[in-house]
Every structure is written in structure tokens, then in C-alpha cells.
Scaffold this active site. Sequence first.
Site, PDB file in Angstrom:
ATOM      1  CB  CYS A  95      -0.923  -0.013   1.223  1.00  0.00           C
ATOM      2  SG  CYS A  95      -2.105   1.346   1.237  1.00  0.00           S
ATOM      3  CB  THR A 343     -25.488   1.877  14.687  1.00  0.00           C
ATOM      4  OG1 THR A 343     -24.327   2.656  15.006  1.00  0.00           O
ATOM      5  CG2 THR A 343     -25.550   0.661  15.599  1.00  0.00           C
ATOM      6  CD  GLU A 414     -26.261   3.774   1.397  1.00  0.00           C
ATOM      7  OE1 GLU A 414     -26.025   2.688   1.957  1.00  0.00           O
ATOM      8  OE2 GLU A 414     -26.799   4.731   1.991  1.00  0.00           O
TER       9      GLU A 414
END
Length: 444
Positions: A95, A343, A414
Site C-alpha cells: 500500500c 449502526t 453506500e
Amino acid sequence: MIICTSKMEYPLRTQCQRVHKQVMVNGEKERVSLLFMKALVSRGSVDAVSQQMASHPQYLESFLRTQHYILHMDGPLPLPYRHYIAIMAAARHHCNYLVYLHSAQFLRVGGDPVWLQGLEAAPPRLRLLDHINKVLAHQPWLTACSHIQALLKAGEQCWSLAELVQAVVILAHCHSLCSFVFGCDTDSDPASLSKSPNGTPPTFCPFDAANGNANVPQTLATPSEHITRRRSLDSSCDMVCLKEKIQKSQEEREKREERLLQTQALQQTDMEEEEEMICFADPTRFITDPDLCYQEFARREEDHFQVFRVQDYSWEDHGFSLVNRLYSDIGHLLDDRFRSVTTLPSMHSPDLKRAIWNYIHCVLGIRYDDYDYGEVNQLLERDLKLYIKSVACFPDATKTPVCPLSLAPLKPSERIHVNLLIMEARLQAELLYALRAITQYMIA
């Protein structure tokens, strides 16, 4: 006061709903702005990862709080060690983004530039972490009590239990962050590697900025802003006196401008030297045994490695209390991250989020006896399962990850939420394996 109920007629009720929605949106924007301001005053830049996570400010706040705690706040490990461990972790997945980022921070906190020449140039104590780094990154189920014992009983180079726990948390944090970086394609973005090597100007106090003091520091002002305000002249002052004052003021201004130019030149030289050093921080220099990679976890009864059953060792009942006892408060911060990501308000149903979480744990050898794994196949399409597995288990092979068809119609926020779930599930899995091994060592 106007009270809006569901029985009110259209104009007033709709207006109240619009105002409430706008207040919520503005509140989220202000929250993100505050988080970005804190990042600017503490690091001199807003990194690409924070920008990606900004669509979920509730989670971003929890993430930044944890990351700041493990890398910058009080702890048993010195600051250069922490960033070097982060470099080692990020290098396992090639990375570049995280290796370069922590190389710059390593130098900024006084790390020895020689260490960036490669793992062999690092102190022996850090090199001892190499094996557990490899195992946690690629095959965490191999983590054993013997690995912990080897580190804690290594003679003069031995680690304390508190140091090892902090090191393990940093390793797991950075391994899982690699998954997010590649899942969001941050590593391939040249702009994401832009740096601010000299960081925050020394006279710019982060606490002042965080408390709303937006005054521009003196060192950032333009030369013209440094000129002393013109004082009112006494009417009896003659022309000679006036000329002397003007000449003196001009001389002082020229000296200040000259000093400013010299300071800027020195800063530019330091920046170029640091960037040159960072360029040498090639991820492959920090990798041993490059052929070690993820392999399918064997689940047959005759195989040596048994399934990790959450009923026997869970985060809630075992991992949380142990890590919090050995590394003060980190358990609460990590627990807040796990709760926050599951949540978050989302179009994804709770069943889908649970399926993603449990599927990642499953491919890493962790099983829940009370979960029906048939839901995974029902809720996750094949292309989505392949995407999740590749990002979670071998992110270095997904430098250009293909967005699965099931995610394509969704909003960017999303899709980012899915990558956050992958990152946090992987983080918890690595911690469970490492903390279980530490527990076994402690009771042996």
C-alpha cells in the site's frame, strides 16, 4: 411556538419537515467541517482516507479519535516506533499510500531516516515483529501463543506486554485500513499522495483553532501584513523627522521580507530533502517472505487448524476487557468504531450488514454457532462476495477493484459504507486472533 403534527395540513407540515431536514444536513456538514479543521491543524493536511469517510461523519469522528490515540497519544511505544510499525503493516499489502504517509510522519516525529532504507536497517526489536506482522496480515488463524512468547522472552530485545498490545493494535489497524484504501481506489490516486511535510506552523496552536480561533498566525501572513500600522503623527513633527521614520520603516520591512524569504527557502529545502527520503521508502524494502499470502482457511475436521468459535472467545466477553486492561481506554475506542459502523444510517438492511460482517469472519476462520450461513448466499450475490473477499483478504491484488454490479446503482456513500464494514470486520478478526493468543500465554 408552532407545533407540527401529522394531522396538520400540507403547507405548514411540509415546511416544518423541510426545515428539520435542512437542519440535519447543515448539522452533518458542520460536523465534517470541524473534523477537517482538526485534521488540518494537527497534520497540516486532510488525507484522502478522511475525505472518503466524510460521507459518514459519525463514523469518521470515531475513526479519527482511535487513530489519533494509537499514533499520537500517551502509550508505551515511542512515536517513531508507532509509525514504523504502521509502515511495516502497510508494506505487507504493497500500500504505497500508507507507506508514504507514515514515512513522512515517521520523519516528522524525529525518526531516524536510516530506518527507511529497509527492514534490515531497523532496530532488532522492531524486526522481531516481522513474523507476527506477516501472519496477522495474511493468515491470522496461524497466530499462536508461541509467537507471543517469542516476543516477550527475547532477551535484551524483549517486548513488554503493554508494548506488544499497542503494536498489535497498530498492525491490525493498518492492515484493515489497507483494505479500505484499495477498496475505495485511494492508492491509485496521485493526488492522494500529496503531502505537507512541514506540517503545522509552530506558532499555530491546534487548541486555538479547535476552539474556534481562526486568526491567521503571524508566520503565515504576507509581508505587507507585517508592516506596523501607521501611527498618527503629531502636527508639530517636521518633514525631516517624517522622512527618517519612513526610511526606518522601509528598512525594517525589507529586513523582515528578507528573513521571510530565507525561512521559506529553508522550508523548501527541508521539504525537498524529506520528499526525496520518502521516495526511497519503497514498500518492498520492508517485506520478508513475499510469497506468504492469503490461503483458503481449511475447515475439514482432520485439518490442524480448528475453526475459531466466537462462543469460546468473543470481542464483547473476552477481547474488549483484555485489551482495555493492557492498553488503557483503547477497548472503548475500538468498541465505539465497531458499533458506529454497524449502526450508520444506510440503505443496507441490518440483515445485509450482518451477512457482510459474518462472511468476512467466515473466510478468516471465525464462525458464529447461532448464525444461519444460508443467509450469506441469499443476501450477497456472487460478484459481491468475490469483491468482499478480495478486499478483505488480499487487498494488494485489488489495486483496481471492479465495483460489483450489485453496488453500481448505489450512491458513493453506500459503497463506502460497504468498505467500512469490510475494514472493521477484518480489524476485529485480527484482534480476536492476537488477543486470544495473548490470553493463552497469560494463563499458560
